[in-house]
Design a protein around this motif. Sequence first.
Motif, PDB file in Angstrom:
ATOM      1  N   LEU A  89       0.827  -1.166   0.112  1.00  0.00           N
ATOM      2  CA  LEU A  89      -0.037  -0.057  -0.062  1.00  0.00           C
ATOM      3  C   LEU A  89       0.999   1.311  -0.206  1.00  0.00           C
ATOM      4  CD1 LEU A  89      -2.612  -0.976   2.555  1.00  0.00           C
ATOM      5  CD2 LEU A  89      -2.854  -1.117   0.101  1.00  0.00           C
ATOM      6  N   HIS A  92       2.667   2.436  -2.978  1.00  0.00           N
ATOM      7  CA  HIS A  92       1.986   2.830  -4.174  1.00  0.00           C
ATOM      8  C   HIS A  92       1.471   4.072  -4.064  1.00  0.00           C
ATOM      9  CE1 HIS A  92       2.580  -1.276  -5.575  1.00  0.00           C
ATOM     10  NE2 HIS A  92       2.049  -1.827  -4.819  1.00  0.00           N
ATOM     11  N   ASN A  97       0.062   5.074  -8.873  1.00  0.00           N
ATOM     12  CA  ASN A  97      -1.042   4.139  -8.489  1.00  0.00           C
ATOM     13  C   ASN A  97      -1.732   4.410  -7.435  1.00  0.00           C
ATOM     14  OD1 ASN A  97       0.051   2.195 -10.145  1.00  0.00           O
ATOM     15  ND2 ASN A  97       1.395   0.993  -8.525  1.00  0.00           N
ATOM     16  N   ALA A 102      -7.376  -0.476  -6.702  1.00  0.00           N
ATOM     17  CA  ALA A 102      -6.519  -1.749  -5.982  1.00  0.00           C
ATOM     18  C   ALA A 102      -7.486  -3.014  -6.005  1.00  0.00           C
ATOM     19  CB  ALA A 102      -6.035  -1.210  -4.901  1.00  0.00           C
ATOM     20  N   TYR A 117      -5.848   2.524  -4.522  1.00  0.00           N
ATOM     21  CA  TYR A 117      -4.872   2.151  -3.479  1.00  0.00           C
ATOM     22  C   TYR A 117      -4.870   3.057  -2.207  1.00  0.00           C
ATOM     23  CZ  TYR A 117      -2.469  -1.572  -5.905  1.00  0.00           C
ATOM     24  OH  TYR A 117      -2.303  -2.897  -6.505  1.00  0.00           O
ATOM     25  N   TYR A 121      -5.528   1.992   1.546  1.00  0.00           N
ATOM     26  CA  TYR A 121      -4.602   2.370   2.464  1.00  0.00           C
ATOM     27  C   TYR A 121      -5.166   3.102   3.569  1.00  0.00           C
ATOM     28  CZ  TYR A 121      -1.200   5.606   4.568  1.00  0.00           C
ATOM     29  OH  TYR A 121      -0.363   6.419   5.306  1.00  0.00           O
ATOM     30  N   LEU A 327      -1.378  -6.943  -4.999  1.00  0.00           N
ATOM     31  CA  LEU A 327      -0.984  -5.719  -4.478  1.00  0.00           C
ATOM     32  C   LEU A 327       0.217  -5.173  -4.310  1.00  0.00           C
ATOM     33  CD1 LEU A 327      -3.829  -5.570  -1.378  1.00  0.00           C
ATOM     34  CD2 LEU A 327      -3.767  -4.651  -3.798  1.00  0.00           C
ATOM     35  N   GLY A 330       1.106  -4.017  -7.473  1.00  0.00           N
ATOM     36  CA  GLY A 330       0.403  -2.573  -7.946  1.00  0.00           C
ATOM     37  C   GLY A 330      -0.948  -2.603  -8.953  1.00  0.00           C
TER      38      GLY A 330
END
Length: 643
Positions: A89, A92, A97, A102, A117, A121, A327, A330
């Motif tokens: 996370l 990115h 990203n 995500a 993302y 996060y 993940l 990415g």
Amino acid sequence: MEPSATLDSLAQELRVFRPLPQLVVEANVNPQELVAFRRQAERDPLGYWEEAADELDWYRKWDRVLDDSDAPFYRWFPGARCNIVYNCLDRHIETANKNKLALIWEGEPGDSRKFTYYELYREVNRFSGALRTLGVKKGDRVAIYMPPLPETVIAMLACARIGAVHALTFAGFSAKALRSRIRDVDAKLVVTADAFYRNGQIIKLKPIVDEALVGGADSVDSVVVVHRATVETDMQEGRDFWYDDVVRRERREAPAEVMDANDPLFLLHTSGAAGAPKIVQHSHGGYMVGVSRTLTHVFDIKPTDIFWCTADLGWITGHSAVVYGPLLAGTTTLIYEGHPNYPQADRMWNIVSKYGVTVFYTASTLIRMLMRFGPQYPRMHDLSSLRLLGTVGEPIGAETWLWFYRHIGRGECPLLDTWWQTETGMFMISPLPISILKPGSVTRALPGVEVDVVDREGASVPPGKGGLLVVTRPWPAMMTGLYGPGGEEQYRAAFARFHGRYLTGDVASRDEDGFLWILGRSDDVLNIAGHRLGAAELENAFRTHPAVAEAAVVGVPDKIRGEAAKAFIVLVEGRKGSTELMVELQNHVRRELGPVVVIKSVEFRESLPKTRSGKILRRVLKCAETGADPGDLSTLDDEDAPE
Ligand code: WTA
């Protein structure tokens, strides 16, 4: 397998498929580079993995790549500090990203949720904070008993972010199975949902947790409940909390815990196809390196991909190929809540076209189940977004391979048959999109992975002969231990028989071209009139008959031959079992594999006993025949499957 001889391999596959030229041009790893990677990995395996590690972010780098002083308890990247979630996370959101998707989630009723993302996060941070507020500390175990929901992914990442160890249990397991899994890991907290949608019904989950916690899961202090469906839910004051309430006041930004590379990340029970489940432990550092490198190589991840691995989050494929691998790379990962045939047998293809899925990775048993309904279902949808297919979990066999390749992949998408295990954490044997493929073969070990097929003395067997599949050198995502009483001995035993080489428990063969073929679990080897055969080979031969959808073959005692084969057959839609068909199938298999193969009897069935992760539980069939005790059945799928 009895420790006497090698296996016979009777089937021969001569068809070969090459990638389209355009695909080779566009591949992240082209054939020359793959050769170079292999060469580098052979010459300097640790250097190869060190380069892979350098592609990720660390708080502190390693003192050494591998500490093997206490082998087989290998320690990868000792001295290094990292957190896998930082790499999934935080890394990115410093790049383009940040605002990329995500996670895409599709509910069974057709509702959908998406997270960039940045959004993921922030959600993960809020739940991490909530876990801390509820008293969860680094090293504590958290049981996750959840359907496939975004919060399942969030809960996994939130645990890992604060250094807690997650342990998932498939949401179809009973209260009893859940209780023993909670006890196995001494979970401090349970994350669950009120209910979920499956096969057009609302399945209540929270009452199962309540039942599991009555009388004997004393380690659990709190239960966090995600709201998914409108059902009445009893909440126990002081113990149970709604997810929305606990995250409400938590911060959206907080640093990840700095972990030692060998600190545990998760515990996961194996699927138990061959016996009682073992509890495998993986750690932050090595797992992250192995999964990241192999997933990006095998699935050739591109910035525009929509990656759909259909596995439930509760098994290793869900961990490595739904959550952590995608993940880390990415990419955009997709999860689906419901039943593959709801409301009808085109649901998977509907989802592929709805979201423009580019990489579709699934279990061979699921393909077989969908094949039964015929190609008219995939034909109802535009599947042209697909560029790569993948399979895992059981030997796929040439028939299923070809069906998947032609009807789903238009004969253009490379089909990547990936061999690996809960214990290996990462893909071990697999083609890349640029590889030459033979239907039913897992091809070769990936760069940096070394395997062999050996006889009972540990000597390599010649081409065409089957034997035990072993991994001959340590690999970064290898399990870092087996948890619980007796775990240390179990772990040691997996490396003991062949002096440090890891015994996978599978049987395999290698052909003249060096391609590997998985013949099944060594417990499923049959000995018919002196011929030792892997169950998969017999089952594949049955599946080449047009009436057969699924097949399971087990050895049963036979007065004359010692052992004889009995087959359990699920027919394609519209076919009925009869004595004539039974004789026809027996003759068909003899024609396919040769006259040595005598099938004593054929039984037609509506379905086969499988684990929740889709593996055929042959020992259940065998024990029903012989009257023996089938042992631990906690992983048996007893859902009313529509098949
Ligand atoms: C089997 C799943 C044939 C094998 C990732 C292995 C396979 C066990 C394949 C591990 C494949 C997995 N072809 N057989 N491509 N992939 N298997 O731990 O018997 O759930 O030992 O991990 O599945 O199952 P597990």
